[in-house]
Write an enzyme that holds these catalytic residues in place. Sequence first.
Site, PDB file in Angstrom:
ATOM      1  N   HIS A 157      36.217 -11.510  29.764  1.00  0.00           N
ATOM      2  CA  HIS A 157      37.466 -11.716  29.026  1.00  0.00           C
ATOM      3  C   HIS A 157      37.341 -12.912  28.092  1.00  0.00           C
ATOM      4  O   HIS A 157      37.346 -14.073  28.524  1.00  0.00           O
ATOM      5  CB  HIS A 157      38.623 -11.922  30.007  1.00  0.00           C
ATOM      6  CG  HIS A 157      39.939 -12.138  29.337  1.00  0.00           C
ATOM      7  ND1 HIS A 157      40.908 -12.979  29.831  1.00  0.00           N
ATOM      8  CD2 HIS A 157      40.434 -11.641  28.164  1.00  0.00           C
ATOM      9  CE1 HIS A 157      41.947 -12.978  29.018  1.00  0.00           C
ATOM     10  NE2 HIS A 157      41.682 -12.173  28.003  1.00  0.00           N
ATOM     11  N   ASN A 178      46.094 -15.950  32.598  1.00  0.00           N
ATOM     12  CA  ASN A 178      47.363 -15.240  32.442  1.00  0.00           C
ATOM     13  C   ASN A 178      48.205 -15.258  33.713  1.00  0.00           C
ATOM     14  O   ASN A 178      49.412 -15.017  33.645  1.00  0.00           O
ATOM     15  CB  ASN A 178      47.109 -13.797  32.007  1.00  0.00           C
ATOM     16  CG  ASN A 178      46.793 -13.711  30.524  1.00  0.00           C
ATOM     17  OD1 ASN A 178      47.306 -14.490  29.730  1.00  0.00           O
ATOM     18  ND2 ASN A 178      45.928 -12.790  30.152  1.00  0.00           N
TER      19      ASN A 178
END
Length: 633
Positions: free
Chosen positions: A144, A194
């Site tokens: 990511h 996140n």
Amino acid sequence: MDAIARSVPVGVVGAGTMGAGIAQVAAAAGHEVRVYDAAGGAAAAAIEAIFQRLARAVDKGRLLAEEAEDVATRLHAVETLEDLAGCGLVIEAVVEDLEVKRALFAGLEAVCGPDAVLATNTSSLSVDAIAGELAHPGRVAGLHFFNPAPVLPLVEVVRGAHTDAAVAELLVATATAWGKTPVRAASTPGFVVNRVARPFYGEAFRLLESGRVDAATVDALLRESGGFRMGPFELADLIGHDVNLAVSRSVWEAFGRDPRFMPSVLQERLVADGRLGRKTGRGIYADDEPRPAPATADPVTGTAAIWTGTGGFDPSVPGWTMSSGDVELRLTDGRTAAQHTGGGPGTVVLVDLTLDRSPARVGIAAPEHAPKEHVEAAVAFLQGHGFAVTVLPDLPGLVVARTVATLAAAAADAVDSGVATAEDVDTAMRLGVNYPRGPYDWGDRLGWNWVAGVLDALAAAEDPGRYRVSPGLRRRAREADGRPDDPEVRERDDLARRAADAMWADDAASQALGMTIEQVSAGHAVVTMRVRPDMVNGHGICHGGLVFTLADSAFAVACNTHNRRTVAVGADVTFLAPAREGDLLRAVAHERYRSGRTGICDVAVYRDGVTIAEFRGRSREIPGTLAPDEEET
């Protein structure tokens, strides 16, 4: 573990902003890069955009022309998925849709050799869910990147339950070789960034929804006092409220709609109205309107008070006080200034947390009816230390403190859940979202007992589910207080719960009023009650006697948690604000004094974070117990 050799081609699927950025990173690291996108012409357009970025870097002297040409020669647009055969690593950066990604990886598995590593750039979807239907899920992991990929250094290497350990370590080594800083994360909702970042936005929107603080003031405090590069509303406007909300909803749903991650109703309304932020010209702020100024106190002159204190004035840490006459300054611990002040003649003014080494602004709060001269004295003191002062409503946890406490709690929970190490959590938050410090480090520096105390106060005043203290955080707090999480503590709390349950079983009156025990421990209780239509008078106001009864019930539970029968010998109550039909009232009882057979317990009754009544009860023990000891059962 060595990185993937430069001679090995890398494939990128998805030619949007993120895919193009990843392709540029891989090409700059020396790999031949093949870019594929299902939309005709998209891959070629992405590579052309990379050429333009490289040309701008050369013009600005950031890159030599020869280096830019070398990178450009390694980038190739391909027409079919089959053209990725021979790539040793393929990274997908397509739409965040589970079924789309599953179908893509099934196609990649059929095309790529058995030794090829398949990586997903998903920001929130489960790696296990993406790879679950493959014949060889062990070669799939998360890689990511953060946008813009060529600039931001962080990469989360996400290992699913079936990911081979060697595959994850190969990606860690490769990300390092590409000039990135990798952190290892487990495949859980939101991974590290996140997941842990949710309170930064969630607490800001919660404050704005209360109607008691404006967006510009929240942003200014977190930027100028908290040291964050951007305030939460500024950052959400930049990211796009549709993107930010989608991540919040994804994490919330993945955690079974856990109230800690509940999305903001206000942000949902912004998205529904098309107010997405900078991309539409209007979000929290409007591009064509002047930015509102934060609330700032006027200069106070003419005061020459002498201040004395303990611990030295330092609003970046707990444990200090400063006093002058009837005014005392303290760092917030989550409770309101009214709770700190009590009924005395003096005034306690709470100071919000500051984290910037040279903060320009600080928030303060005083009880609602505090004398004006007491507030001005506090303002003058802080202005004399170079602060711009924002006088806030008497909110639990104020602004910076509640944000930092919830971020630290989220970091501790991620560590305890095995998502990442404390070091990797802090690295991810500093590099991924530019936090001035890692939130786990904040917890260590401020004290986990302070963090837990802020959450306890917020739970009592606002929402026990959202602000619940996890067992791991509670253990850290006890250790910080010099109270290890030993069997005696657990046994005492278990006895308190059993005694409360036994008392409650015989309290038909409280049950008939719909009261519920939300929390209980030795000397502490939280009891809630929803105001029903039959509880209000002709003016729509809840009968004061019922508010008193709620406080008295919480008082009784707290007093009986020691498993010694107690009775009330007196009580005083002050009503501060009304309650109406539908309000959820929360009575929080704390035992303040206990000696021999007598005790004193304070109770505050809240409605949506507003204190509506304060109660002090005096108790006396009588013979008998409520619940049998474990040895007797």
